[in-house]
Design an enzyme around this catalytic site. Sequence first.
Site, PDB file in Angstrom:
ATOM      1  N   LEU A   2      21.744 -32.102   1.781  1.00 28.39           N
ATOM      2  CA  LEU A   2      22.018 -31.108   0.892  1.00 28.39           C
ATOM      3  C   LEU A   2      23.311 -30.236   0.761  1.00 28.39           C
ATOM      4  O   LEU A   2      23.890 -30.329  -0.301  1.00 28.39           O
ATOM      5  CB  LEU A   2      21.054 -29.631   1.551  1.00 28.39           C
ATOM      6  CG  LEU A   2      21.416 -28.308   1.018  1.00 28.39           C
ATOM      7  CD1 LEU A   2      20.559 -28.431  -0.560  1.00 28.39           C
ATOM      8  CD2 LEU A   2      20.413 -27.402   1.814  1.00 28.39           C
ATOM      9  N   ASP A   3      23.925 -29.785   1.893  1.00 28.53           N
ATOM     10  CA  ASP A   3      25.110 -29.433   1.916  1.00 28.53           C
ATOM     11  C   ASP A   3      25.852 -29.730   3.269  1.00 28.53           C
ATOM     12  O   ASP A   3      25.532 -29.028   4.386  1.00 28.53           O
ATOM     13  CB  ASP A   3      25.161 -27.642   1.986  1.00 28.53           C
ATOM     14  CG  ASP A   3      26.556 -26.981   2.183  1.00 28.53           C
ATOM     15  OD1 ASP A   3      27.600 -27.796   2.045  1.00 28.53           O
ATOM     16  OD2 ASP A   3      26.697 -25.815   2.155  1.00 28.53           O
TER      17      ASP A   3
END
Length: 965
Positions: free
Chosen positions: A616-617
């Site tokens: 995701l991040d």
Amino acid sequence: MISAALRASSLAFHSPRLGSLPLHHRPLSSPFIARAALATQAQSTATASPVIGIRREDKNRWERRVALTPAHIRKLIKETGARVLVQPSNTRIFNNASFEKAGAVIEEDLSKADIILGIKEVPIDKMIPNKTYLVFSHTHKGQPYNMPSLQAFLDKSIRLIDYELMTDPATGKRLVLFGKHAGYAGMIDGLHGLGQRLLALGYNSPFIHMGQAHVYPNLECVNTKLRHVADIISDQGLPDAFAPMVFTFTGAGNVTQGARAIFDNLPHKNVTADELPFIARDRYNERYRTRLLALQIGAQDYLERIGGGSYDRAEYREFPDRYRSVFAQKIAPYTTMLINGIYWESKYPRLMTTRDLADIQRQRNLKHRMLAIADISCDIGGSLEFMSHASTIDAPFFYVDAVNGVEHKDIEKPGVQINSIDNLPTELPFEASKHFGNSLYPFAKSLASDKLAADPVLSKAIICENGALSKLHRHLEKDLLSVGEIRVADKRRKRVLLAGSGMVSQPLVDYLASSKDTDIKIASNDLDEARRIAYQFPNTEAALLDVSDTLGLDKLVRDSDVVVSLVPAPLHPQIAHSAIRNGKHVVTASYISPEMQKLNDQARAASVTVLNEIGLDPGIDHCSAMKLIDAAKARGSKIRSFISWCGGLTAPEDSNNQLGYKFSWSPRGVMTAGLNSAQFKINGQVRHILEKTLFENKFANVPLYPGFAFEGLANRDSLQYADIYGLKLDEMDTMFRGTLRYQGYSDILNCFLKLGFLDLDPKSAVDVQLPRKFLATVVGFDDGIPLNVDTIRKILRQRLGGIADPALLERFILACEEIDILPAEPSQLPSTNQRLKAPTALDAFSQLLQRSLKFEKEERDMVCMYHEFGIETPEGKYDVESSSLVVYGNNETGETAMARTVGVPAAIATRLLLEGKIQTKGVIRPTIPEIYNPLIERLEQTGLIFSEQAKQGIHNSLQHKMAWN
């Protein structure tokens, strides 16, 4: 098997129009036909000699050798009139100017060369089609880790000539080799390692004065040092505990001869295998204190005929399965250091198995035996089963503790020291290159004189040409099929190894298991958890994973095509090391650590992709950002501002605690992130936030959506992403990446930080029966003080530096109650009546958070990502473009938004690698179009769709609306 395209290429070879074919495609029996003139050299005749190219060695920074020295090239040009191109190199032992002076042309592009000479393996992405290569390819024995390379030679219709196969037609002996120099360097390094190992065991020895081979300018300096060490042995003797010191040599070829040439400089006596028991009984004899014992053994010394009978060399060569090795019983128990120069193939019994080594290491009376092995042959998993990988000049030694099944690099821990450097001669590059060039020169002359077909040595050394294996090497077809290389694997099922079975595994397995041509093995240290996931799918199975067990890890990796590493981030490099050794691609969702980045050259040399930051991040954020950035650049626009926010949160309706937060991810990771320093640029100013002050320097209001009360924290070093994203920081007024939380989060955690709950010092270790005791230990309550609300407030206010906001203090006390470190009423004990034990206060605090702030069955989490770009158009206008994604967890299935947005991108990336869609090699992140374009497209197919908007005017930009403390 060879592809249809390659078969077509092979058929084209038989065309009667030979003059229209590239030089490489002409039969050896045909004369070379005229070619177009090189741009830099006019041709006045109808024919021209082949152009010779010397490639730059790029396997690693230590590789400084060259196939032909400037002196050889000068002679070659003089005697044949050849044109020689040399790729420039700043690390080669001979500089570029020396080659120019010899008459060569320094040229980066070797595509003009017909024949390319090198030393080590050629990275697949650097192979030039339709050429003739002379290198050590390490493919002729079907070595699994280099079968992808052999397939690439076939795919690119390259004629491959291997130095190892250039042998004397009469004797069969190799003619072009570095063998003795490998032996020289291997023995020097072995003595150096032995001295280090003895010192780690608490013993000084004369060998401590030996350095690694590469520290000596030449062999003359080595010999000077050896004379010094010899004098110390004669004058001061050897450590009593290790006498007699027996150095056992296997093999009789150039490798062993080189090793003996070094060793023989030291005072020693040659002994036989039959003498070993008598020597052991006489171990206290003073003569063993001032000289070493050298044991040179042959197959007759360590092989035993099964069922009885004496060793017969001819029978052994034809029927090796009739023999077994008794080295572990007969020789190893007396050996101090083994110098292994044996030639081995899989049909022969191993010199020693891992079980053999374990049996020796279990015997206390042998604790000073088999201290070290210099495995100069460097056959991975070969004659020594436990020799799992090649070591490097930077890290030359590793240790195998076969009793506990552990491989490690701690010189003070149990285990046999192994030196298995696979490019030893490059530690002596000057002399090694001269020697090798002398051996190669006659054949280089044949090549330059257009006499390849007439040279029986060169002709016999051809492994493949015209997209097909030569007759002598067609048996390698089965190895090409079994290696698992994707481009030859379309006839069999694809295989994924998932290392780790944590919170994001389920969506990843769901995605991959939906492809009926893919088998998945979930390997975890929690076998029950792995089985729980695996039993859901017919094409999935579970296995036990111990990352520290290198042999076991290698076996799991070898049986896969792509490895997905979901183990804790510090363990990723160990997974990647194994994958690179075995030629397998890797996917991880974690940031690229310095340790992982160091593997870039090795990965590229092995033609392996190690794709990181694909969750995701980091992960989806890279893909979304780079899509917009590249599109803006393509329009001629400039990026003036970049702001990226991402947060894994609770859904608003479930944010019913003082932190406004619950954990769908590791609490420890969340807590340690709050201790980081950070830097970023905003409104033209570079800002720095010191470690442990992140919560005090929050963005109190992040107005992404009116319906969300967000605050934010700067995320590490935002400035580095200017380079990562191909942006110019000096042209930007804002470069920022941050983490989203609900308002109030930072103030509460800052209180916990100030009180010491986020302490990572081992002195803060916790071992208490009740969480209340944890609070008392950290904050400093006296057990004798009555535990009432007023007392708690007073002490907390003091410890928090006289906190001014009474509302914050009340919220903090409520937070302590929510995680069960304070009773709601003075008469109540905390409800969590479990022992709390952890190595640090932060680890203990994380355990409490995991217990108390978890998602209940009907609750769900949320992921919010938002990118904003300030873009200056070619017309001078200022546009604001944004890309956002909001995802909720599914409270019916239990799938979290965090697991989905991390697991699905990693799964898609894995699928792209399985399909051969990602060609870039090395340690990379998804910031290139060949990754982010198909990944975004496939994310949308799963329902993960970015919303994109465009506005005009700088007044619409987020950078002017965020409020920073």
